[in-house]
Design a protein around this motif. Structure first.
Motif, PDB file in Angstrom:
ATOM      1  N   GLY A 103      33.371  43.487  56.198  1.00 41.49           N
ATOM      2  CA  GLY A 103      32.164  44.209  56.590  1.00 41.49           C
ATOM      3  C   GLY A 103      31.583  45.033  55.457  1.00 41.49           C
ATOM      4  N   ALA A 104      32.271  45.103  54.330  1.00 45.55           N
ATOM      5  CA  ALA A 104      31.773  45.905  53.207  1.00 45.55           C
ATOM      6  C   ALA A 104      30.486  45.331  52.626  1.00 45.55           C
ATOM      7  CB  ALA A 104      32.837  46.013  52.115  1.00 45.55           C
ATOM      8  N   LEU A 105      30.359  44.026  52.642  1.00 41.12           N
ATOM      9  CA  LEU A 105      29.256  43.359  51.955  1.00 41.12           C
ATOM     10  C   LEU A 105      28.257  42.801  52.971  1.00 41.12           C
ATOM     11  CD1 LEU A 105      28.024  42.406  49.329  1.00 41.12           C
ATOM     12  CD2 LEU A 105      29.698  40.543  49.273  1.00 41.12           C
ATOM     13  N   THR A 106      27.115  43.479  53.086  1.00 44.04           N
ATOM     14  CA  THR A 106      26.047  43.090  54.007  1.00 44.04           C
ATOM     15  C   THR A 106      24.705  43.186  53.273  1.00 44.04           C
ATOM     16  OG1 THR A 106      25.610  45.323  54.814  1.00 44.04           O
ATOM     17  CG2 THR A 106      27.346  44.062  55.967  1.00 44.04           C
ATOM     18  N   PRO A 107      23.650  42.642  53.849  1.00 44.64           N
ATOM     19  CA  PRO A 107      22.339  42.807  53.218  1.00 44.64           C
ATOM     20  C   PRO A 107      21.922  44.270  53.075  1.00 44.64           C
ATOM     21  CG  PRO A 107      22.268  40.990  54.781  1.00 44.64           C
ATOM     22  CD  PRO A 107      23.606  41.682  54.969  1.00 44.64           C
ATOM     23  N   SER A 108      22.454  45.163  53.891  1.00 47.78           N
ATOM     24  CA  SER A 108      22.125  46.591  53.778  1.00 47.78           C
ATOM     25  C   SER A 108      22.911  47.287  52.681  1.00 47.78           C
ATOM     26  CB  SER A 108      22.390  47.299  55.107  1.00 47.78           C
ATOM     27  OG  SER A 108      21.548  46.795  56.104  1.00 47.78           O
ATOM     28  N   ALA A 147      37.222  37.173  65.774  1.00 53.34           N
ATOM     29  CA  ALA A 147      35.895  36.968  66.366  1.00 53.34           C
ATOM     30  C   ALA A 147      34.871  37.905  65.732  1.00 53.34           C
ATOM     31  CB  ALA A 147      35.953  37.177  67.875  1.00 53.34           C
ATOM     32  N   GLN A 148      35.260  39.141  65.458  1.00 48.75           N
ATOM     33  CA  GLN A 148      34.349  40.088  64.800  1.00 48.75           C
ATOM     34  C   GLN A 148      34.069  39.664  63.358  1.00 48.75           C
ATOM     35  OE1 GLN A 148      35.062  44.449  65.830  1.00 48.75           O
ATOM     36  NE2 GLN A 148      36.984  43.447  66.405  1.00 48.75           N
ATOM     37  N   ARG A 154      28.675  35.091  60.159  1.00 52.68           N
ATOM     38  CA  ARG A 154      27.468  34.395  60.624  1.00 52.68           C
ATOM     39  C   ARG A 154      26.210  35.230  60.344  1.00 52.68           C
ATOM     40  NH1 ARG A 154      30.585  32.653  64.739  1.00 52.68           N
ATOM     41  NH2 ARG A 154      30.176  34.504  65.998  1.00 52.68           N
ATOM     42  N   ALA A 155      26.288  36.508  60.624  1.00 58.12           N
ATOM     43  CA  ALA A 155      25.114  37.373  60.482  1.00 58.12           C
ATOM     44  C   ALA A 155      24.803  37.721  59.030  1.00 58.12           C
ATOM     45  CB  ALA A 155      25.322  38.660  61.277  1.00 58.12           C
ATOM     46  N   ASP A 156      25.836  37.977  58.231  1.00 62.18           N
ATOM     47  CA  ASP A 156      25.627  38.553  56.904  1.00 62.18           C
ATOM     48  C   ASP A 156      25.898  37.609  55.733  1.00 62.18           C
ATOM     49  OD1 ASP A 156      24.908  41.075  58.005  1.00 62.18           O
ATOM     50  OD2 ASP A 156      27.027  41.487  58.349  1.00 62.18           O
ATOM     51  N   ARG A 157      26.652  36.539  55.965  1.00 61.35           N
ATOM     52  CA  ARG A 157      26.968  35.558  54.923  1.00 61.35           C
ATOM     53  C   ARG A 157      27.355  36.250  53.600  1.00 61.35           C
ATOM     54  NH1 ARG A 157      25.924  30.689  56.776  1.00 61.35           N
ATOM     55  NH2 ARG A 157      25.655  29.721  54.748  1.00 61.35           N
ATOM     56  N   PRO A 158      28.401  37.081  53.636  1.00 61.93           N
ATOM     57  CA  PRO A 158      28.721  37.915  52.479  1.00 61.93           C
ATOM     58  C   PRO A 158      29.017  37.137  51.201  1.00 61.93           C
ATOM     59  CG  PRO A 158      30.471  38.006  54.123  1.00 61.93           C
ATOM     60  CD  PRO A 158      29.328  37.298  54.752  1.00 61.93           C
ATOM     61  N   TRP A 159      29.551  35.951  51.287  1.00 60.04           N
ATOM     62  CA  TRP A 159      29.839  35.159  50.087  1.00 60.04           C
ATOM     63  C   TRP A 159      28.559  34.844  49.324  1.00 60.04           C
ATOM     64  CZ3 TRP A 159      30.561  33.746  55.096  1.00 60.04           C
ATOM     65  CH2 TRP A 159      29.694  32.778  55.610  1.00 60.04           C
ATOM     66  N   GLU A 160      27.424  34.742  50.053  1.00 58.40           N
ATOM     67  CA  GLU A 160      26.155  34.478  49.385  1.00 58.40           C
ATOM     68  C   GLU A 160      25.600  35.722  48.693  1.00 58.40           C
ATOM     69  OE1 GLU A 160      23.531  32.751  52.286  1.00 58.40           O
ATOM     70  OE2 GLU A 160      24.702  30.882  52.378  1.00 58.40           O
ATOM     71  N   LEU A 161      26.075  36.891  49.062  1.00 56.08           N
ATOM     72  CA  LEU A 161      25.642  38.146  48.458  1.00 56.08           C
ATOM     73  C   LEU A 161      26.519  38.538  47.270  1.00 56.08           C
ATOM     74  CD1 LEU A 161      25.152  40.141  51.794  1.00 56.08           C
ATOM     75  CD2 LEU A 161      23.366  39.039  50.403  1.00 56.08           C
ATOM     76  N   ALA A 162      27.626  37.837  47.087  1.00 57.70           N
ATOM     77  CA  ALA A 162      28.620  38.207  46.071  1.00 57.70           C
ATOM     78  C   ALA A 162      28.209  37.756  44.673  1.00 57.70           C
ATOM     79  CB  ALA A 162      29.969  37.595  46.428  1.00 57.70           C
ATOM     80  N   ASP A 163      28.550  38.590  43.700  1.00 57.53           N
ATOM     81  CA  ASP A 163      28.409  38.220  42.280  1.00 57.53           C
ATOM     82  C   ASP A 163      29.584  37.382  41.841  1.00 57.53           C
ATOM     83  OD1 ASP A 163      26.071  39.970  41.648  1.00 57.53           O
ATOM     84  OD2 ASP A 163      27.500  41.537  42.210  1.00 57.53           O
ATOM     85  N   VAL A 164      30.750  37.675  42.429  1.00 57.82           N
ATOM     86  CA  VAL A 164      31.998  36.993  42.071  1.00 57.82           C
ATOM     87  C   VAL A 164      32.661  36.537  43.357  1.00 57.82           C
ATOM     88  CG1 VAL A 164      34.273  37.274  41.011  1.00 57.82           C
ATOM     89  CG2 VAL A 164      32.296  38.458  40.031  1.00 57.82           C
ATOM     90  N   VAL A 165      33.045  35.268  43.396  1.00 55.05           N
ATOM     91  CA  VAL A 165      33.805  34.706  44.508  1.00 55.05           C
ATOM     92  C   VAL A 165      35.165  34.315  43.954  1.00 55.05           C
ATOM     93  CG1 VAL A 165      33.967  32.857  46.209  1.00 55.05           C
ATOM     94  CG2 VAL A 165      31.736  33.879  45.696  1.00 55.05           C
ATOM     95  N   LEU A 166      36.211  34.887  44.547  1.00 51.56           N
ATOM     96  CA  LEU A 166      37.568  34.590  44.098  1.00 51.56           C
ATOM     97  C   LEU A 166      38.288  33.799  45.190  1.00 51.56           C
ATOM     98  CD1 LEU A 166      38.551  38.072  42.639  1.00 51.56           C
ATOM     99  CD2 LEU A 166      37.765  36.051  41.388  1.00 51.56           C
ATOM    100  N   GLY A 167      38.909  32.719  44.785  1.00 50.83           N
ATOM    101  CA  GLY A 167      39.666  31.891  45.705  1.00 50.83           C
ATOM    102  C   GLY A 167      41.122  32.289  45.710  1.00 50.83           C
TER     103      GLY A 167
END
Length: 171
Positions: A103-108, A147-148, A154-167
């Motif tokens: 929940g840290a990474l949202t469009p807001s 579920a949360q 679904r609502a925020d798609r945080p991976w799309e907002l990320a500068d770095v994606v770590l696997g």
């Protein structure tokens, strides 16, 4: 972009460094935040959203509070044992800040941070890690928490907002 390069660029920017780390339960967010803090070149504050979630149904509430964490001077913690609000935790708005948690990474929150990180790990591994860490307490709430998380994703798609994606480690 590599994480170490991103952090170096953020620190060199001259702005207050703010890092958001998001991912599912058991993905390594807390460990990454601790590792960043241990190697940070100067003072840094780390906030885990576990300090804010108002119980097992509180992911959306904590996510909504992240912009205020970034711009504010502190927050009311959550007393998990007492199932009620806990003490105030002060934050210095001039000192570097790392916020980690689902929940840290949202469009807001994203426009307020200089760096956003998404941790990607399969559900089976995450569940094993989370339950090994938190045991039966989390096991009883895994499905409602998952579920949360799914709602947030679904609502925020945080991976799309990320500068770095770590696997997963080693990838």
């Amino acid at each position: 972009m590599r994480l170490d390069e991103a952090v170096a660029g953020l620190v060199a920017s001259g702005r207050r460094p703010v890092v958001l780390i998001d991912g599912g339960a058991g993905s390594g967010k807390t460990t990454l935040a601790q590792d960043l803090a241990a190697t940070w070149p100067g003072p840094v504050q780390v906030v885990g959203l576990d300090e804010l979630y108002p119980g097992w149904h509180g992911l959306a509430s904590a996510a909504a509070a992240v912009p205020g964490l970034i711009t504010g001077t502190g927050f009311t913690t959550w007393d998990w044992a007492g199932d009620r609000p806990g003490p105030w935790r002060a934050l210095d708005p001039r000192v570097a800040l790392v916020v980690e948690g689902c929940g840290a990474l949202t469009p807001s929150s994203r426009p307020l941070a200089g760096l956003a990180v998404w941790l990607e790990l399969d559900e089976q591994t995450r569940k094993q890690r989370a339950l090994a860490r938190d045991g039966a307490v989390f096991a009883a709430h895994w499905d409602e928490w998952a579920a949360q998380e799914a709602d947030h994703w679904r609502a925020d798609r945080p991976w799309e907002l990320a500068d770095v994606v770590l696997g997963p480690p080693g990838t």
